[in-house]
Design a protein around this motif. Structure first.
Motif, PDB file in Angstrom:
ATOM      1  N   THR A 206     117.498  45.005 -47.168  1.00 33.69           N
ATOM      2  CA  THR A 206     118.500  44.217 -46.442  1.00 33.69           C
ATOM      3  C   THR A 206     118.331  42.729 -46.705  1.00 33.69           C
ATOM      4  OG1 THR A 206     118.671  45.881 -44.690  1.00 33.69           O
ATOM      5  CG2 THR A 206     119.399  43.652 -44.156  1.00 33.69           C
ATOM      6  N   LYS A 209     119.328  41.887 -50.368  1.00 36.37           N
ATOM      7  CA  LYS A 209     120.780  41.865 -50.563  1.00 36.37           C
ATOM      8  C   LYS A 209     121.404  40.629 -49.923  1.00 36.37           C
ATOM      9  CE  LYS A 209     121.291  46.897 -50.867  1.00 36.37           C
ATOM     10  NZ  LYS A 209     121.812  48.128 -50.203  1.00 36.37           N
ATOM     11  N   ALA A 210     120.884  40.238 -48.757  1.00 37.49           N
ATOM     12  CA  ALA A 210     121.415  39.059 -48.073  1.00 37.49           C
ATOM     13  C   ALA A 210     121.179  37.801 -48.893  1.00 37.49           C
ATOM     14  CB  ALA A 210     120.769  38.926 -46.696  1.00 37.49           C
ATOM     15  N   THR A 211     120.025  37.715 -49.549  1.00 43.31           N
ATOM     16  CA  THR A 211     119.700  36.540 -50.361  1.00 43.31           C
ATOM     17  C   THR A 211     120.553  36.478 -51.617  1.00 43.31           C
ATOM     18  OG1 THR A 211     117.425  36.761 -49.585  1.00 43.31           O
ATOM     19  CG2 THR A 211     117.801  35.229 -51.388  1.00 43.31           C
ATOM     20  N   LYS A 212     120.908  37.642 -52.164  1.00 45.16           N
ATOM     21  CA  LYS A 212     121.698  37.681 -53.388  1.00 45.16           C
ATOM     22  C   LYS A 212     123.128  37.192 -53.174  1.00 45.16           C
ATOM     23  CE  LYS A 212     121.654  40.806 -56.461  1.00 45.16           C
ATOM     24  NZ  LYS A 212     121.797  42.110 -57.144  1.00 45.16           N
ATOM     25  N   LYS A 213     123.613  37.272 -51.929  1.00 41.59           N
ATOM     26  CA  LYS A 213     124.984  36.867 -51.666  1.00 41.59           C
ATOM     27  C   LYS A 213     125.140  35.354 -51.821  1.00 41.59           C
ATOM     28  CE  LYS A 213     126.095  40.628 -48.474  1.00 41.59           C
ATOM     29  NZ  LYS A 213     126.485  40.987 -47.082  1.00 41.59           N
ATOM     30  N   GLY A 214     126.291  34.958 -52.271  1.00 35.22           N
ATOM     31  CA  GLY A 214     126.584  33.536 -52.399  1.00 35.22           C
ATOM     32  C   GLY A 214     125.666  32.863 -53.397  1.00 35.22           C
TER      33      GLY A 214
END
Length: 242
Positions: A206, A209-214
């Motif tokens: 989780t 994936k959150a870090t990969k966004k933006g």
């Protein structure tokens, strides 16, 4: 209530009546509660207020703990970056074979009131490293950072920049996961706490994936490169004077 009243002379009258409210049963019930169950009502209200206060207190405590924990995570991630940059290691060793992440487990555990020995920290770090490899996070992060670093000067691509950035990022991922994990455990009664680091896979995914966004990874690369020593490029290197 609407009605129709018929008179003796054959005329009729439409009327509306408002019935008296039937409050006897309600007042009787309230009287009973006030006299017979007052203690239970006070107890229920007090219990509800106590639970709300406990939740608010736990939230404030976690916020304070996180403010103490984040500088430790950041310190450890840059230590990991510098170590990997100076002496690149296999990906698994980035987290499992050094004392950096073991110490991270120990230090964060202490903030959240959990005492771990360094040996326990090493076992936890090994378990987390194995999870990162098994879930493909090590490989995916290395590929992502490799692509991003290609856009930077060759002076940074040379040497162990990729290993350094990856090591820092993986250490940060572990640190953030541990913070969430310890927060969750600290909210449970002591007898229900279960420090099963092998069950942190979903949490690691989780956060990754959150870090990969933006621009999460791009921003992290910029921060990491600012922490790593620059490697002179061959174009800018002058011959040594004899």
């Amino acid at each position: 209530i609407n009605g129709l009243r018929l008179h003796a002379d054959g005329t009729f009258q439409v009327f509306t009546e408002q019935p008296e409210p039937q409050l006897n049963s309600l007042t009787d019930r309230l009287t009973y509660l006030a006299t017979e169950e007052a203690e239970q009502l006070v107890f229920t209200t007090t219990l509800r207020q106590a639970k709300a206060l406990k939740a608010d207190t736990q939230q404030l405590l976690n916020a304070q703990r996180k403010r103490r924990a984040m500088p430790i995570v950041e310190q450890m991630q840059w230590i990991a970056a510098g170590s990997a940059f100076a002496s690149p290691l296999p990906s698994l060793d980035l987290l499992a074979s050094t004392a950096i992440n073991a110490q991270l487990v120990v230090d964060l555990g202490a903030i959240y009131g959990q005492k771990f020995s360094l040996e326990q920290g090493k076992k936890a770090a090994t378990t987390l490293a194995e999870l990162l490899v098994k879930l493909g996070i090590v490989e995916l992060s290395t590929q992502a950072f490799g692509s991003l670093l290609k856009t930077h000067a060759a002076t940074y691509v040379a040497g162990g920049a990729l290993q350094g950035v990856s090591a820092a990022y993986l250490t940060r991922t572990v640190g953030l996961s541990l913070i969430e994990f310890f927060e969750e455990q600290s909210s449970l009664p002591t007898e229900k706490r279960k420090f099963a680091f092998s069950e942190m896979g979903d949490r690691l995914q989780t956060i990754f994936k959150a870090t990969k966004k933006g621009l999460g990874l791009q921003s992290f690369v910029q921060q990491a490169l600012a922490k790593l020593p620059a490697v002179p490029s061959t174009a800018n290197t002058k011959p040594a004077e004899v």
